[in-house]
Design a protein around this motif. Structure first.
Motif, PDB file in Angstrom:
ATOM      1  N   GLY A 206      45.193  53.113  47.837  1.00 53.63           N
ATOM      2  CA  GLY A 206      45.669  51.738  47.844  1.00 53.63           C
ATOM      3  C   GLY A 206      44.566  50.720  47.633  1.00 53.63           C
ATOM      4  O   GLY A 206      44.722  49.775  46.839  1.00 53.63           O
ATOM      5  N   TYR A 207      43.449  50.869  48.331  1.00 53.27           N
ATOM      6  CA  TYR A 207      42.357  49.901  48.187  1.00 53.27           C
ATOM      7  C   TYR A 207      41.763  49.934  46.783  1.00 53.27           C
ATOM      8  O   TYR A 207      41.251  48.908  46.286  1.00 53.27           O
ATOM      9  CB  TYR A 207      41.273  50.143  49.242  1.00 53.27           C
ATOM     10  CG  TYR A 207      40.538  51.452  49.126  1.00 53.27           C
ATOM     11  CD1 TYR A 207      39.409  51.579  48.323  1.00 53.27           C
ATOM     12  CD2 TYR A 207      40.980  52.584  49.825  1.00 53.27           C
ATOM     13  CE1 TYR A 207      38.736  52.795  48.207  1.00 53.27           C
ATOM     14  CE2 TYR A 207      40.313  53.804  49.717  1.00 53.27           C
ATOM     15  CZ  TYR A 207      39.194  53.891  48.910  1.00 53.27           C
ATOM     16  OH  TYR A 207      38.533  55.084  48.791  1.00 53.27           O
ATOM     17  N   GLU A 208      41.851  51.090  46.102  1.00 56.71           N
ATOM     18  CA  GLU A 208      41.374  51.174  44.720  1.00 56.71           C
ATOM     19  C   GLU A 208      42.304  50.413  43.778  1.00 56.71           C
ATOM     20  O   GLU A 208      41.850  49.792  42.807  1.00 56.71           O
ATOM     21  CB  GLU A 208      41.260  52.637  44.300  1.00 56.71           C
ATOM     22  CG  GLU A 208      40.165  53.398  45.038  1.00 56.71           C
ATOM     23  CD  GLU A 208      40.156  54.883  44.745  1.00 56.71           C
ATOM     24  OE1 GLU A 208      39.054  55.469  44.729  1.00 56.71           O
ATOM     25  OE2 GLU A 208      41.253  55.465  44.547  1.00 56.71           O
ATOM     26  N   LEU A 209      43.618  50.471  44.070  1.00 58.94           N
ATOM     27  CA  LEU A 209      44.568  49.685  43.286  1.00 58.94           C
ATOM     28  C   LEU A 209      44.321  48.192  43.469  1.00 58.94           C
ATOM     29  O   LEU A 209      44.403  47.415  42.511  1.00 58.94           O
ATOM     30  CB  LEU A 209      46.004  50.021  43.705  1.00 58.94           C
ATOM     31  CG  LEU A 209      46.583  51.351  43.221  1.00 58.94           C
ATOM     32  CD1 LEU A 209      47.886  51.654  43.933  1.00 58.94           C
ATOM     33  CD2 LEU A 209      46.798  51.322  41.712  1.00 58.94           C
ATOM     34  N   LEU A 210      44.013  47.778  44.698  1.00 59.79           N
ATOM     35  CA  LEU A 210      43.767  46.365  44.976  1.00 59.79           C
ATOM     36  C   LEU A 210      42.541  45.855  44.241  1.00 59.79           C
ATOM     37  O   LEU A 210      42.526  44.741  43.718  1.00 59.79           O
ATOM     38  CB  LEU A 210      43.576  46.131  46.481  1.00 59.79           C
ATOM     39  CG  LEU A 210      44.820  46.057  47.359  1.00 59.79           C
ATOM     40  CD1 LEU A 210      44.431  45.696  48.781  1.00 59.79           C
ATOM     41  CD2 LEU A 210      45.822  45.054  46.820  1.00 59.79           C
ATOM     42  N   THR A 211      41.490  46.656  44.236  1.00 63.13           N
ATOM     43  CA  THR A 211      40.232  46.213  43.638  1.00 63.13           C
ATOM     44  C   THR A 211      40.132  46.568  42.157  1.00 63.13           C
ATOM     45  O   THR A 211      39.093  46.334  41.533  1.00 63.13           O
ATOM     46  CB  THR A 211      39.041  46.846  44.395  1.00 63.13           C
ATOM     47  OG1 THR A 211      39.176  48.280  44.401  1.00 63.13           O
ATOM     48  CG2 THR A 211      39.006  46.347  45.832  1.00 63.13           C
ATOM     49  N   GLN A 212      41.203  47.102  41.619  1.00 66.06           N
ATOM     50  CA  GLN A 212      41.209  47.488  40.210  1.00 66.06           C
ATOM     51  C   GLN A 212      41.073  46.264  39.305  1.00 66.06           C
ATOM     52  O   GLN A 212      40.511  46.342  38.221  1.00 66.06           O
ATOM     53  CB  GLN A 212      42.494  48.256  39.888  1.00 66.06           C
ATOM     54  CG  GLN A 212      42.478  49.010  38.571  1.00 66.06           C
ATOM     55  CD  GLN A 212      43.742  49.852  38.415  1.00 66.06           C
ATOM     56  OE1 GLN A 212      44.832  49.459  38.821  1.00 66.06           O
ATOM     57  NE2 GLN A 212      43.596  51.031  37.821  1.00 66.06           N
ATOM     58  N   SER A 213      41.629  45.130  39.769  1.00 66.59           N
ATOM     59  CA  SER A 213      41.520  43.892  38.998  1.00 66.59           C
ATOM     60  C   SER A 213      41.569  42.697  39.946  1.00 66.59           C
ATOM     61  O   SER A 213      42.179  42.784  41.019  1.00 66.59           O
ATOM     62  CB  SER A 213      42.656  43.787  37.975  1.00 66.59           C
ATOM     63  OG  SER A 213      43.877  43.461  38.624  1.00 66.59           O
ATOM     64  N   PRO A 214      40.938  41.570  39.567  1.00 66.35           N
ATOM     65  CA  PRO A 214      40.998  40.358  40.398  1.00 66.35           C
ATOM     66  C   PRO A 214      42.434  39.877  40.623  1.00 66.35           C
ATOM     67  O   PRO A 214      42.748  39.335  41.678  1.00 66.35           O
ATOM     68  CB  PRO A 214      40.180  39.342  39.589  1.00 66.35           C
ATOM     69  CG  PRO A 214      39.279  40.164  38.729  1.00 66.35           C
ATOM     70  CD  PRO A 214      40.071  41.400  38.392  1.00 66.35           C
ATOM     71  N   ASP A 215      43.304  40.080  39.618  1.00 67.90           N
ATOM     72  CA  ASP A 215      44.702  39.644  39.748  1.00 67.90           C
ATOM     73  C   ASP A 215      45.423  40.397  40.868  1.00 67.90           C
ATOM     74  O   ASP A 215      46.210  39.801  41.616  1.00 67.90           O
ATOM     75  CB  ASP A 215      45.451  39.864  38.430  1.00 67.90           C
ATOM     76  CG  ASP A 215      45.085  38.827  37.379  1.00 67.90           C
ATOM     77  OD1 ASP A 215      44.530  37.775  37.765  1.00 67.90           O
ATOM     78  OD2 ASP A 215      45.346  39.071  36.190  1.00 67.90           O
ATOM     79  N   LYS A 218      44.311  38.943  44.133  1.00 65.12           N
ATOM     80  CA  LYS A 218      44.875  37.599  44.285  1.00 65.12           C
ATOM     81  C   LYS A 218      46.338  37.672  44.724  1.00 65.12           C
ATOM     82  O   LYS A 218      46.757  36.965  45.657  1.00 65.12           O
ATOM     83  CB  LYS A 218      44.766  36.829  42.963  1.00 65.12           C
ATOM     84  CG  LYS A 218      45.338  35.416  43.031  1.00 65.12           C
ATOM     85  CD  LYS A 218      45.381  34.763  41.658  1.00 65.12           C
ATOM     86  CE  LYS A 218      46.498  35.337  40.797  1.00 65.12           C
ATOM     87  NZ  LYS A 218      46.681  34.599  39.514  1.00 65.12           N
ATOM     88  N   LEU A 219      47.121  38.532  44.079  1.00 64.87           N
ATOM     89  CA  LEU A 219      48.532  38.666  44.441  1.00 64.87           C
ATOM     90  C   LEU A 219      48.692  39.192  45.858  1.00 64.87           C
ATOM     91  O   LEU A 219      49.588  38.768  46.595  1.00 64.87           O
ATOM     92  CB  LEU A 219      49.237  39.610  43.453  1.00 64.87           C
ATOM     93  CG  LEU A 219      49.347  39.116  42.001  1.00 64.87           C
ATOM     94  CD1 LEU A 219      50.048  40.151  41.141  1.00 64.87           C
ATOM     95  CD2 LEU A 219      50.075  37.786  41.934  1.00 64.87           C
ATOM     96  N   PHE A 220      47.825  40.118  46.260  1.00 64.49           N
ATOM     97  CA  PHE A 220      47.840  40.650  47.615  1.00 64.49           C
ATOM     98  C   PHE A 220      47.612  39.543  48.646  1.00 64.49           C
ATOM     99  O   PHE A 220      48.339  39.439  49.648  1.00 64.49           O
ATOM    100  CB  PHE A 220      46.757  41.729  47.750  1.00 64.49           C
ATOM    101  CG  PHE A 220      46.500  42.193  49.162  1.00 64.49           C
ATOM    102  CD1 PHE A 220      47.361  43.076  49.795  1.00 64.49           C
ATOM    103  CD2 PHE A 220      45.382  41.738  49.857  1.00 64.49           C
ATOM    104  CE1 PHE A 220      47.124  43.504  51.091  1.00 64.49           C
ATOM    105  CE2 PHE A 220      45.134  42.162  51.159  1.00 64.49           C
ATOM    106  CZ  PHE A 220      46.003  43.049  51.772  1.00 64.49           C
TER     107      PHE A 220
END
Length: 269
Positions: A206-215, A218-220
């Protein structure tokens, strides 16, 4: 998923997380209605914004959560959450499979609504009106009731509130204990989804999905802030409604919403 879609899902989460109407079902239906693609990040987003809803309870009941002199309160919550932790881990894959099919979720929404129509008459003589009087045994029993919500569409709030009333709690005390129990339950689910779970399509944590892109990050953040604010409003309103009207309004709502959603998804297979 764009910013507007993320805000809509977060509003739905904040409104429904603590109401007996199933936040999971409503987020799934919202995503489908607005054509939001159900990818790994969307799945993570729908779970992780529960963190904002958790903070709403902690803020509203901060005296309860930060009164460290009453250790029994924390012990009861810790014991009550154990059934969900164990069964949730065992059935995680099966739950994910059901989430992809909205038809049975709509049916469960209707069935749960029928139950809520009669629940007030079923438990007319409560014996517990304060959280302090809830024993550890009763707390664990409520925790097992909460596990019924592993079937999407059931509603964690509805299951735990009904469990509380079955254990002799009055409506308000059952609702508030459901709120308290949501904190360790959803914190565990959010932590698992962010740190431990590997998502099937991307094979990322999950944390890799979050940091995969700035967008994504931001949405999180936007989603959690919106869910927090809306959940505060929903919690305050819910307590007032159940004290005055009981659970029938939510039962009628679930039945109507379930029928409409069942028709919608049956026609749009």
């Amino acid at each position: 998923m764009n910013t507007l879609q993320a805000i809509l899902i977060a509003i739905v989460e904040g409104l429904t997380e603590y109401l007996p109407v199933s936040s999971t079902a409503h987020m799934i239906f919202t995503s489908s209605f607005f054509g939001i693609q159900e990818d790994d990040f969307v799945k993570l987003f729908q779970v992780s914004i529960q963190f904002g809803a958790i903070l709403a309870v902690v803020v509203l009941y901060w005296k309860k959560f930060f009164d460290f002199s009453k250790i029994n309160f924390y012990v009861k919550l810790a014991c009550a959450v154990i059934p969900a932790l164990i069964l949730g881990k065992l059935f995680d894959d099966k739950i994910d499979a059901i989430l992809g099919n909205p038809i049975p979720i709509a049916v469960v929404l209707i069935l749960g609504g029928i139950v809520l129509l009669f629940i007030d008459n079923q438990f007319k003589n409560p014996t517990i009106v304060n959280e302090e009087d809830i024993t550890i045994k009763k707390a664990v029993t409520i925790g097992f009731w909460q596990c019924l919500a592993m079937m999407p569409g059931t509603s964690r709030s509805a299951a735990s509130i009904i469990g509380g009333m079955q254990q002799g709690l009055d409506r308000q005390t059952a609702a508030e204990f459901s709120f308290f129990l949501a904190v360790p339950t959803m914190l565990a689910v959010t932590t698992y989804s962010l740190l431990l779970k590997t998502y099937e399509t991307s094979q990322l944590k999950g944390y890799e999905l979050l940091t995969q892109s700035p967008d994504n990050l931001k949405l999180f953040l936007i989603g959690n802030v919106i869910a927090f604010v809306v959940a505060i409003i929903a919690i305050k309103s819910f307590i007032g409604i159940i004290k005055k009207y009981g659970f029938k309004p939510w039962g009628y709502y679930r039945i109507i919403a379930g029928i409409l959603l069942l028709a919608y998804f049956s026609l749009n297979k």
